[in-house]
Design a protein around this motif. Structure first.
Motif, mmCIF file in Angstrom:
data_model
loop_
_atom_site.group_PDB
_atom_site.id
_atom_site.type_symbol
_atom_site.label_atom_id
_atom_site.label_comp_id
_atom_site.label_asym_id
_atom_site.label_seq_id
_atom_site.Cartn_x
_atom_site.Cartn_y
_atom_site.Cartn_z
ATOM 1 N N ALA A 78 4.119 6.344 0.572
ATOM 2 C CA ALA A 78 2.792 6.739 1.041
ATOM 3 C C ALA A 78 2.757 6.736 2.563
ATOM 4 O O ALA A 78 3.226 5.788 3.200
ATOM 5 N N GLY B 187 -3.678 6.472 4.444
ATOM 6 C CA GLY B 187 -4.671 5.904 3.548
ATOM 7 C C GLY B 187 -5.870 5.404 4.310
ATOM 8 O O GLY B 187 -5.915 5.442 5.540
ATOM 9 N N SER C 112 -8.825 2.102 4.130
ATOM 10 C CA SER C 112 -9.280 0.841 3.547
ATOM 11 C C SER C 112 -10.706 0.570 3.986
ATOM 12 O O SER C 112 -11.045 0.731 5.160
ATOM 13 N N GLN D 71 0.842 -1.189 0.000
ATOM 14 C CA GLN D 71 0.000 0.000 0.000
ATOM 15 C C GLN D 71 0.880 1.243 0.000
ATOM 16 O O GLN D 71 0.710 2.154 0.798
ATOM 17 N N GLY D 72 1.871 1.259 -0.903
ATOM 18 C CA GLY D 72 2.735 2.418 -1.071
ATOM 19 C C GLY D 72 3.951 2.458 -0.174
ATOM 20 O O GLY D 72 4.706 3.436 -0.215
ATOM 21 N N TYR E 157 -4.569 3.731 -5.555
ATOM 22 C CA TYR E 157 -5.738 2.961 -5.149
ATOM 23 C C TYR E 157 -5.493 1.488 -5.429
ATOM 24 O O TYR E 157 -4.933 1.115 -6.468
ATOM 25 N N THR F 182 -8.589 0.232 -1.036
ATOM 26 C CA THR F 182 -7.666 1.059 -0.266
ATOM 27 C C THR F 182 -7.259 2.292 -1.049
ATOM 28 O O THR F 182 -6.738 2.188 -2.161
ATOM 29 N N TYR G 100 2.044 10.948 -0.171
ATOM 30 C CA TYR G 100 3.399 10.493 -0.503
ATOM 31 C C TYR G 100 4.420 11.528 -0.051
ATOM 32 O O TYR G 100 4.278 12.729 -0.302
ATOM 33 N N ILE H 272 -4.713 5.313 -1.270
ATOM 34 C CA ILE H 272 -3.317 5.511 -0.865
ATOM 35 C C ILE H 272 -2.926 6.949 -1.170
ATOM 36 O O ILE H 272 -3.078 7.414 -2.302
#
Length: 381
Positions: free
Chosen positions: A311, A314, A316, A205-206, A272, A297, A302, A299
């Motif tokens: 990232a 976020g 979810s 997730q980043g 995403y 999710t 950054y 994201i």
């Protein structure tokens, strides 16, 4: 030592667990372990509504949102001539945008800490027309009490990882030594995962752009889509039939597990993720019941860490849909949501060794007895 049932990422029946835990003897211990699997729970509680009490809500949240795995394993980087031109362009744009190219070959491990807030949403029932759709930026109407917690994650390139997550007084630990993935919860103990070893979804997730670039390098380009007011390119990955079969058994068949990655056309960043898996449950003499779980999710935030864009926050949202001809109440839908932030992230932390990723003794494969007739598996994301 009896073979352990793999971990489940579905709700757990606390009362049945307590009853089973009072039994003794080797055969009874095995039956107790097996009875805790969610397929057994489903067979006896198909009419269950998730909102029993705060404690069971928290177990549901941690089972589903805590440490989910990515649908596909992390494969070696593919030669460019074996990657479709559209996916190749998108991944090249992503690696340039994140600056992760400078880390290739130089990163040995990643360390991250963060905070999470989890909560149960409303429970829905009725026709298909009432199904809520998970969309980027959409916030679930949380009906229950939200729980706050924190996590720490270690990852060693390429496929060793460990995460400790504490929420509402419960601690969940999961990890992989590159050959075996496992999880430990206070209510189930230690359990091994099924199928091929897959990365931790939370890391993709980043948080680990190198892994994102690697796993999506084999993806299929499926077009463009505007999501959260961002024009995106969409890449698709799906678990193959062999792995789906490995994660199925005689009463629970995993039909599909796919994930879509949305990459901003303007910035090139992954903004995403949306994955979905569908499982068919059928005991002898009964009608099948289907469970579909969709996790979306968003994201964002950054920031540069050592010149690499990572990232830092976020959201979810999860929708669990249960349907089938034998459900008198009709379609049942449950929602839950998590928000997360990253407090600290660092590369190449000194002192992190392979010993940190050794699984508990009770889940190491060498401890399992060889018994081809032992049906010990249960569905897993």
């Amino acid at each position: 030592m009896s073979r352990l049932a793999p971990l489940s990422e579905e709700p757990i029946n606390e009362e049945e667990q307590h009853s089973n835990s009072s039994n003794s003897g080797n055969n009874t211990k095995y039956s107790s372990k097996k009875g805790l699997s969610w397929k057994h729970w489903l067979k006896n509680h198909l009419s269950l509504v998730f909102f029993i009490n705060k404690k069971s809500d928290l177990k549901t949240l941690l089972s589903v949102l805590g440490c989910p795995l990515f649908p596909v394993p992390l494969l070696p980087k593919q030669p460019l001539n074996q990657v479709c031109s559209s996916a190749q362009y998108i991944i090249q744009h992503f690696t340039a945008a994140t600056g992760c190219r400078k880390l290739e070959g130089g990163v040995k491990n990643i360390f991250a800490t963060g905070k999470v807030t989890m909560g149960m949403g409303d429970d829905f029932g009725g026709s298909a027309g009432s199904v809520p759709v998970a969309g980027a930026g959409a916030s679930a109407s949380l009906g229950g009490v939200s729980e706050k917690g924190c996590f720490v994650m270690w990852q060693m390139v390429p496929n060793k990882w460990l995460i400790e997550l504490v929420v509402g007084g419960h601690k969940v630990v999961a990890g992989s030594d590159g050959n075996l993935a496992w999880r430990h919860t206070p209510w189930l103990g230690s359990h091994a995962a099924k199928g091929s070893v897959r990365p931790l979804r939370r890391a993709l997730q980043g948080l680990d752009p190198i892994a994102v670039a690697s796993v999506f390098s084999t993806a299929q380009y499926v077009g463009e889509k505007r999501i959260s007011n961002i024009d995106c390119f969409v890449l698709k990955l799906a678990a193959n039939q062999t792995d789906l079969a490995d994660r199925s058994d005689s009463t629970a068949e995993m039909i599909k597990h796919v994930i879509f990655g949305y990459f901003s056309q303007r910035s090139g960043l992954l903004v995403y993720l949306e994955d979905s898996y569908l499982t068919r449950i059928q005991s002898p003499g009964t009608q099948p019941t289907y469970w579909e779980t969709t996790m979306a999710t968003k994201i964002e935030d950054y920031r540069a860490i050592e010149g690499v864009m990572i990232a830092h926050s976020g959201q979810s949202s999860v929708i669990i849909t249960r349907f089938g001809d034998n459900l008198k109440a009709g379609l049942s839908i449950t929602r839950m949501e998590e928000t997360w932030t990253i407090d600290d992230l660092a590369f190449n932390v000194a002192g992190l060794s392979l010993d940190c990723f050794i699984p508990p003794k009770e889940v190491q494969k060498d401890s399992y007895p060889v018994d081809e007739n032992l049906d010990w598996r249960s569905p897993l994301r």
